[in-house]
Design a protein around this motif. Structure first.
Motif, PDB file in Angstrom:
ATOM      1  N   VAL A   1      -3.206  34.777 -74.927  1.00  0.00           N
ATOM      2  CA  VAL A   1      -4.384  35.627 -75.149  1.00  0.00           C
ATOM      3  C   VAL A   1      -5.379  34.894 -76.048  1.00  0.00           C
ATOM      4  CG1 VAL A   1      -3.136  37.813 -74.866  1.00  0.00           C
ATOM      5  CG2 VAL A   1      -3.368  36.836 -77.153  1.00  0.00           C
ATOM      6  N   CYS A   2      -6.632  35.267 -75.907  1.00  0.00           N
ATOM      7  CA  CYS A   2      -7.705  34.619 -76.674  1.00  0.00           C
ATOM      8  C   CYS A   2      -7.906  35.359 -77.989  1.00  0.00           C
ATOM      9  CB  CYS A   2      -8.982  34.658 -75.845  1.00  0.00           C
ATOM     10  SG  CYS A   2     -10.397  33.946 -76.681  1.00  0.00           S
ATOM     11  N   VAL A   3      -7.992  34.603 -79.084  1.00  0.00           N
ATOM     12  CA  VAL A   3      -8.199  35.248 -80.394  1.00  0.00           C
ATOM     13  C   VAL A   3      -9.542  34.872 -81.026  1.00  0.00           C
ATOM     14  CG1 VAL A   3      -7.023  33.515 -81.850  1.00  0.00           C
ATOM     15  CG2 VAL A   3      -7.004  35.906 -82.530  1.00  0.00           C
ATOM     16  N   ASN A   4     -10.135  33.738 -80.633  1.00  0.00           N
ATOM     17  CA  ASN A   4     -11.357  33.311 -81.322  1.00  0.00           C
ATOM     18  C   ASN A   4     -12.180  32.361 -80.446  1.00  0.00           C
ATOM     19  OD1 ASN A   4     -13.276  32.639 -83.226  1.00  0.00           O
ATOM     20  ND2 ASN A   4     -11.859  31.788 -84.723  1.00  0.00           N
ATOM     21  N   ILE A   5     -13.489  32.598 -80.434  1.00  0.00           N
ATOM     22  CA  ILE A   5     -14.433  31.676 -79.774  1.00  0.00           C
ATOM     23  C   ILE A   5     -15.386  31.210 -80.868  1.00  0.00           C
ATOM     24  CG2 ILE A   5     -16.186  31.419 -77.979  1.00  0.00           C
ATOM     25  CD1 ILE A   5     -14.989  33.930 -76.654  1.00  0.00           C
TER      26      ILE A   5
ATOM     27  N   VAL B   1      -2.649  22.312 -81.965  1.00  0.00           N
ATOM     28  CA  VAL B   1      -1.669  23.391 -81.777  1.00  0.00           C
ATOM     29  C   VAL B   1      -1.017  23.701 -83.119  1.00  0.00           C
ATOM     30  CG1 VAL B   1      -1.150  22.835 -79.354  1.00  0.00           C
ATOM     31  CG2 VAL B   1       0.280  21.882 -81.149  1.00  0.00           C
ATOM     32  N   GLY B   2      -0.710  24.981 -83.313  1.00  0.00           N
ATOM     33  CA  GLY B   2       0.083  25.409 -84.459  1.00  0.00           C
ATOM     34  C   GLY B   2       1.399  25.948 -83.933  1.00  0.00           C
ATOM     35  N   THR B   3       1.956  26.944 -84.621  1.00  0.00           N
ATOM     36  CA  THR B   3       3.234  27.523 -84.177  1.00  0.00           C
ATOM     37  C   THR B   3       3.038  28.412 -82.951  1.00  0.00           C
ATOM     38  OG1 THR B   3       3.929  27.509 -86.480  1.00  0.00           O
ATOM     39  CG2 THR B   3       5.241  28.854 -84.960  1.00  0.00           C
ATOM     40  N   THR B   4       2.004  29.258 -83.025  1.00  0.00           N
ATOM     41  CA  THR B   4       1.735  30.152 -81.882  1.00  0.00           C
ATOM     42  C   THR B   4       0.324  29.935 -81.324  1.00  0.00           C
ATOM     43  OG1 THR B   4       0.824  31.957 -83.246  1.00  0.00           O
ATOM     44  CG2 THR B   4       3.218  31.927 -82.936  1.00  0.00           C
ATOM     45  N   SER B   5      -0.489  29.146 -82.015  1.00  0.00           N
ATOM     46  CA  SER B   5      -1.891  28.980 -81.593  1.00  0.00           C
ATOM     47  C   SER B   5      -2.093  27.690 -80.804  1.00  0.00           C
ATOM     48  CB  SER B   5      -2.810  28.995 -82.816  1.00  0.00           C
ATOM     49  OG  SER B   5      -2.539  27.883 -83.642  1.00  0.00           O
ATOM     50  N   ILE B   6      -3.091  27.744 -79.935  1.00  0.00           N
ATOM     51  CA  ILE B   6      -3.515  26.582 -79.144  1.00  0.00           C
ATOM     52  C   ILE B   6      -5.038  26.597 -79.188  1.00  0.00           C
ATOM     53  CG2 ILE B   6      -3.472  25.462 -76.879  1.00  0.00           C
ATOM     54  CD1 ILE B   6      -1.084  27.340 -76.144  1.00  0.00           C
TER      55      ILE B   6
ATOM     56  N   TYR C   1      -9.505  25.060 -90.827  1.00  0.00           N
ATOM     57  CA  TYR C   1      -9.990  26.401 -90.490  1.00  0.00           C
ATOM     58  C   TYR C   1      -8.855  27.411 -90.590  1.00  0.00           C
ATOM     59  CZ  TYR C   1     -12.205  30.219 -87.983  1.00  0.00           C
ATOM     60  OH  TYR C   1     -12.710  31.448 -87.638  1.00  0.00           O
ATOM     61  N   LYS C   2      -7.692  27.041 -90.044  1.00  0.00           N
ATOM     62  CA  LYS C   2      -6.542  27.947 -90.077  1.00  0.00           C
ATOM     63  C   LYS C   2      -6.144  28.264 -91.524  1.00  0.00           C
ATOM     64  CE  LYS C   2      -2.933  26.466 -87.774  1.00  0.00           C
ATOM     65  NZ  LYS C   2      -1.862  27.480 -87.706  1.00  0.00           N
ATOM     66  N   LYS C   3      -6.167  27.186 -92.377  1.00  0.00           N
ATOM     67  CA  LYS C   3      -5.763  27.394 -93.774  1.00  0.00           C
ATOM     68  C   LYS C   3      -6.764  28.256 -94.526  1.00  0.00           C
ATOM     69  CE  LYS C   3      -2.934  23.307 -94.226  1.00  0.00           C
ATOM     70  NZ  LYS C   3      -3.109  21.856 -94.197  1.00  0.00           N
TER      71      LYS C   3
HETATM   72  C1  LIG Z   1      -3.968  37.374 -80.877  1.00  0.00           C
HETATM   73  C2  LIG Z   1      -3.126  38.328 -81.747  1.00  0.00           C
HETATM   74  C3  LIG Z   1      -1.815  38.645 -81.033  1.00  0.00           C
HETATM   75  C4  LIG Z   1      -2.847  37.589 -83.060  1.00  0.00           C
HETATM   76  O1  LIG Z   1      -2.163  38.490 -83.862  1.00  0.00           O
HETATM   77  P1  LIG Z   1      -2.241  38.322 -85.469  1.00  0.00           P
HETATM   78  O2  LIG Z   1      -1.272  39.262 -86.075  1.00  0.00           O
HETATM   79  O3  LIG Z   1      -3.670  38.386 -85.867  1.00  0.00           O
HETATM   80  O4  LIG Z   1      -1.730  36.844 -85.594  1.00  0.00           O
HETATM   81  P2  LIG Z   1      -1.327  36.016 -86.864  1.00  0.00           P
HETATM   82  O5  LIG Z   1      -2.196  36.289 -88.042  1.00  0.00           O
HETATM   83  O6  LIG Z   1       0.160  36.110 -87.014  1.00  0.00           O
HETATM   84  O7  LIG Z   1      -1.714  34.545 -86.331  1.00  0.00           O
HETATM   85  C5  LIG Z   1      -1.099  34.001 -85.189  1.00  0.00           C
HETATM   86  C6  LIG Z   1      -1.713  32.648 -84.950  1.00  0.00           C
HETATM   87  O8  LIG Z   1      -3.068  32.807 -84.561  1.00  0.00           O
HETATM   88  C7  LIG Z   1      -3.927  32.086 -85.439  1.00  0.00           C
HETATM   89  N1  LIG Z   1      -5.116  32.898 -85.588  1.00  0.00           N
HETATM   90  C8  LIG Z   1      -5.163  34.233 -85.810  1.00  0.00           C
HETATM   91  N2  LIG Z   1      -6.442  34.639 -85.875  1.00  0.00           N
HETATM   92  C9  LIG Z   1      -7.206  33.538 -85.678  1.00  0.00           C
HETATM   93  C10 LIG Z   1      -8.596  33.298 -85.639  1.00  0.00           C
HETATM   94  N3  LIG Z   1      -9.488  34.291 -85.815  1.00  0.00           N
HETATM   95  N4  LIG Z   1      -9.035  32.038 -85.409  1.00  0.00           N
HETATM   96  C11 LIG Z   1      -8.170  31.028 -85.215  1.00  0.00           C
HETATM   97  N5  LIG Z   1      -6.820  31.189 -85.236  1.00  0.00           N
HETATM   98  C12 LIG Z   1      -6.364  32.423 -85.475  1.00  0.00           C
HETATM   99  C13 LIG Z   1      -3.135  31.963 -86.730  1.00  0.00           C
HETATM  100  O9  LIG Z   1      -3.594  30.856 -87.498  1.00  0.00           O
HETATM  101  C14 LIG Z   1      -1.729  31.767 -86.201  1.00  0.00           C
HETATM  102  O10 LIG Z   1      -1.591  30.427 -85.746  1.00  0.00           O
HETATM  103  P3  LIG Z   1      -0.184  29.602 -85.866  1.00  0.00           P
HETATM  104  O11 LIG Z   1       0.928  30.492 -85.402  1.00  0.00           O
HETATM  105  O12 LIG Z   1      -0.370  28.442 -84.946  1.00  0.00           O
HETATM  106  O13 LIG Z   1      -0.040  29.215 -87.295  1.00  0.00           O
HETATM  107  C15 LIG Z   1      -3.908  39.664 -82.039  1.00  0.00           C
HETATM  108  O14 LIG Z   1      -4.987  39.369 -82.896  1.00  0.00           O
HETATM  109  C16 LIG Z   1      -4.402  40.320 -80.768  1.00  0.00           C
HETATM  110  O15 LIG Z   1      -3.639  40.988 -80.060  1.00  0.00           O
HETATM  111  N6  LIG Z   1      -5.700  40.141 -80.447  1.00  0.00           N
HETATM  112  C17 LIG Z   1      -6.264  40.638 -79.185  1.00  0.00           C
HETATM  113  C18 LIG Z   1      -6.132  39.542 -78.108  1.00  0.00           C
HETATM  114  C19 LIG Z   1      -6.941  39.889 -76.896  1.00  0.00           C
HETATM  115  O16 LIG Z   1      -6.832  40.992 -76.390  1.00  0.00           O
HETATM  116  N7  LIG Z   1      -7.761  38.932 -76.451  1.00  0.00           N
HETATM  117  C20 LIG Z   1      -8.719  39.147 -75.399  1.00  0.00           C
HETATM  118  C21 LIG Z   1      -8.125  39.080 -74.067  1.00  0.00           C
HETATM  119  S1  LIG Z   1      -7.311  37.570 -73.717  1.00  0.00           S
END
Ligand SMILES: CC(C)(COP(=O)(O)OP(=O)(O)OC[C@H]1O[C@@H](n2cnc3c(N)ncnc32)[C@H](O)[C@@H]1OP(=O)(O)O)[C@@H](O)C(=O)NCCC(=O)NCCS
Length: 143
Positions: free
Chosen positions: A49-53, A77-82, A139-141
């Motif tokens: 899933v997409c979290v950030n643009i 890549v991180g643990t869960t991020s790409i 950025y992540k930190k």
């Molecule tokens: C994506 C989602 C599961 C992340 O959940 P979360 O509890 O915020 O995640 P965490 O804080 O545990 O972070 C998970 C990873 O994402 C990264 N991350 C979270 N928010 C981020 C952001 N805004 N920008 C960049 N990286 C981000 C963290 O650094 C972490 O990376 P790592 O595991 O590689 O260290 C949640 O925010 C979500 O469900 N969002 C909606 C997704 C969606 O519907 N997208 C649109 C359709 S695809």
């Protein structure tokens, strides 16, 4: 480093009321191209899933009949991020990238919670690619 390329012909249906490429269309194509690069690296599409643009800036108009080439590659890549860098090139502008963005995806489990992707990727040796890696690491930190 694996680069993914997607090409598109700009047609009337893609234009805004000024007659140039609609930003929403560009953003959609960019996210899709970056998603493909992330999913290829992850070897799955269903748990991404997409979290950030980041930083989508439109610096040059693209016009009807132009062909654009969208380049994307996994930059961090991180643990869960790409995080994927996407760039748009257009022959009108001598193939210089006219738009660049970074799209971060997260791999999730069946409840939508972040889950490790287990992708093995080291910090690149190429200085240009290292700069991207370091930028996304910081950025992540800083979040
Ligand atoms: C994506 C989602 C599961 C992340 O959940 P979360 O509890 O915020 O995640 P965490 O804080 O545990 O972070 C998970 C990873 O994402 C990264 N991350 C979270 N928010 C981020 C952001 N805004 N920008 C960049 N990286 C981000 C963290 O650094 C972490 O990376 P790592 O595991 O590689 O260290 C949640 O925010 C979500 O469900 N969002 C909606 C997704 C969606 O519907 N997208 C649109 C359709 S695809």
């Amino acid at each position: 480093m694996e680069f993914t390329w997607v090409s598109r012909l700009i047609r009337v249906a893609d234009l805004n009321h000024h007659g140039t490429l609609f930003a929403g269309e560009t953003a959609k194509w960019m996210v899709e191209a970056c998603f493909i690069a992330a999913a290829k690296k992850n070897k799955r599409t269903d748990n991404v899933v997409c979290v950030n643009i980041q930083g989508l800036q439109f610096k040059r108009p693209i016009e009807n009949g132009d062909v654009v080439d969208i380049e994307s590659f996994v930059a961090h890549v991180g643990t869960t991020s790409i995080t994927v860098v996407g760039r748009i090139h257009c022959s009108r502008y001598e193939d210089q990238a006219i738009l660049e963005t970074a799209v971060t995806f997260v791999t999730v489990d069946d409840k939508g919670k972040p889950t490790p992707h287990h992708i093995a990727m080291e910090r690149p040796e190429d200085p240009g690619l290292q700069a991207y890696w370091d930028r996304f690491e910081s950025y992540k930190k800083s979040r």
